[in-house]
Scaffold this motif. Structure first.
Motif, short mmCIF file in Angstrom:
data_model
loop_
_atom_site.label_atom_id
_atom_site.label_comp_id
_atom_site.label_asym_id
_atom_site.label_seq_id
_atom_site.Cartn_x
_atom_site.Cartn_y
_atom_site.Cartn_z
N ASN A 98 0.82 -1.22 0.00
CA ASN A 98 0.00 0.00 0.00
C ASN A 98 0.85 1.27 0.00
OD1 ASN A 98 0.90 -0.10 2.67
ND2 ASN A 98 -1.00 0.78 3.47
N LYS A 99 2.18 1.12 -0.13
CA LYS A 99 3.10 2.27 -0.17
C LYS A 99 3.44 2.62 -1.62
CE LYS A 99 4.21 3.13 4.19
NZ LYS A 99 3.45 4.20 4.78
N VAL A 100 3.55 3.92 -1.86
CA VAL A 100 3.98 4.42 -3.16
C VAL A 100 5.24 5.25 -2.95
CG1 VAL A 100 3.37 5.87 -5.15
CG2 VAL A 100 1.60 4.50 -4.01
N GLN A 101 6.28 4.97 -3.74
CA GLN A 101 7.50 5.78 -3.74
C GLN A 101 7.53 6.54 -5.06
OE1 GLN A 101 9.95 6.26 -1.27
NE2 GLN A 101 10.49 7.88 -2.70
N PHE A 102 7.70 7.86 -4.97
CA PHE A 102 7.64 8.74 -6.14
C PHE A 102 8.93 9.53 -6.25
CE2 PHE A 102 6.78 13.00 -7.76
CZ PHE A 102 6.04 12.76 -8.90
N TYR A 103 9.48 9.60 -7.47
CA TYR A 103 10.69 10.39 -7.72
C TYR A 103 10.42 11.33 -8.90
CZ TYR A 103 12.98 6.65 -5.06
OH TYR A 103 13.33 5.74 -4.10
N TYR A 104 10.89 12.57 -8.75
CA TYR A 104 10.72 13.55 -9.83
C TYR A 104 11.87 14.55 -9.74
CZ TYR A 104 8.20 16.58 -13.08
OH TYR A 104 7.83 17.31 -14.19
N PRO A 105 12.43 14.99 -10.88
CA PRO A 105 13.61 15.86 -10.83
C PRO A 105 13.32 17.27 -10.34
CG PRO A 105 12.85 15.62 -13.09
CD PRO A 105 12.01 14.69 -12.25
N ILE A 106 14.34 17.84 -9.69
CA ILE A 106 14.34 19.26 -9.32
C ILE A 106 15.29 19.93 -10.32
CG2 ILE A 106 15.00 20.96 -7.58
CD1 ILE A 106 14.41 18.74 -5.47
N GLU A 107 14.73 20.82 -11.10
CA GLU A 107 15.49 21.46 -12.18
C GLU A 107 15.88 22.88 -11.77
OE1 GLU A 107 14.63 22.62 -16.85
OE2 GLU A 107 13.22 21.35 -15.79
N THR A 108 17.09 23.29 -12.10
CA THR A 108 17.55 24.63 -11.75
C THR A 108 16.88 25.69 -12.64
OG1 THR A 108 19.45 24.40 -13.23
CG2 THR A 108 19.81 23.92 -10.90
N ASN A 109 16.65 26.84 -12.02
CA ASN A 109 16.18 28.01 -12.77
C ASN A 109 17.03 29.20 -12.35
OD1 ASN A 109 15.11 29.15 -10.35
ND2 ASN A 109 13.22 27.98 -10.63
N SER A 110 16.75 30.37 -12.88
CA SER A 110 17.60 31.54 -12.59
C SER A 110 17.62 31.88 -11.10
CB SER A 110 17.15 32.74 -13.42
OG SER A 110 15.80 33.05 -13.14
N MET A 111 16.51 31.67 -10.39
CA MET A 111 16.48 31.95 -8.96
C MET A 111 17.48 31.04 -8.23
SD MET A 111 13.31 31.86 -6.22
CE MET A 111 12.97 30.13 -6.41
N CYS A 112 17.51 29.76 -8.59
CA CYS A 112 18.41 28.79 -7.94
C CYS A 112 19.88 29.19 -8.09
CB CYS A 112 18.27 27.40 -8.57
SG CYS A 112 16.62 26.71 -8.62
N LEU A 113 20.20 29.74 -9.26
CA LEU A 113 21.60 29.99 -9.60
C LEU A 113 22.25 31.07 -8.74
CD1 LEU A 113 21.46 29.63 -13.47
CD2 LEU A 113 21.86 27.88 -11.73
N GLN A 114 21.45 31.88 -8.05
CA GLN A 114 22.03 32.90 -7.17
C GLN A 114 22.85 32.26 -6.05
OE1 GLN A 114 19.32 36.14 -6.04
NE2 GLN A 114 17.95 35.42 -7.65
N CYS A 115 22.48 31.04 -5.67
CA CYS A 115 23.20 30.33 -4.59
C CYS A 115 23.76 28.98 -5.05
CB CYS A 115 22.27 30.09 -3.41
SG CYS A 115 21.71 31.60 -2.61
#
Length: 157
Positions: A98-115
């Motif tokens: 009854n468990k579901v494991q879900f994976y999905y990418p985190i993609e960089t955008n211009s806001m992310c690139l500041q750090c």
């Protein structure tokens, strides 16, 4: 897949809205302090809201609490490869009882690139290393996989 995607995108929206507001009102240094203190509690509050375990993990983590495990590393590599080959990005959904494991990418955008980018302001870099002496989460460009959403929840009837 739709449930996991909803959890990931809503959590991303809450984090992004808070982060963008802090950047706009107080600047990147304050946004870094915000992430340091609030990112995991905000993610945890979304976990509680959805009765799920929602994590952001990476192969190049900043916070040691966001370090990907062996299984997650496998999917990060897969998503990175899919991005490189310009394949359609589809979530990974694994069911176990009854468990579901879900994976999905985190993609960089211009806001992310500041750090997390290649040209981080000196004062921001200094503060990152103060807060995270073992930081690995830099050197990204826009549109790269920076990590994944790793979400576990109970299967809906």
């Amino acid at each position: 897949a739709n449930i996991g995607l909803e959890y990931a995108l809503e959590t991303k929206k809450v984090l992004g809205k808070n982060l963008m507001g802090t950047i706009q009102k107080k600047g990147t240094l304050e946004a870094l302090a915000f992430c340091n203190i609030q990112a995991i509690p905000l993610t945890d509050s979304m976990s509680a809201n959805y009765n799920a375990n929602i994590k952001r993990v990476s192969d190049k983590n900043r916070n040691p609490n966001n370090k990907a495990n062996a299984e997650e590393l496998k999917y990060i590599a897969q998503f990175k490869n899919d991005f490189t080959e310009q394949k359609e990005i589809k979530p990974v959904v694994l069911e176990d009882g009854n468990k579901v494991q879900f994976y999905y990418p985190i993609e960089t955008n211009s806001m992310c690139l500041q750090c997390h980018g290649t040209q981080i302001k000196t004062e921001v870099s200094r503060e990152i290393l103060k807060l995270y002496p073992k930081d690995l989460a830099v050197g990204y460009t826009e549109g790269e996989v920076r990590g994944i959403w790793s979400i576990t929840f109970n299967k809906k009837e």
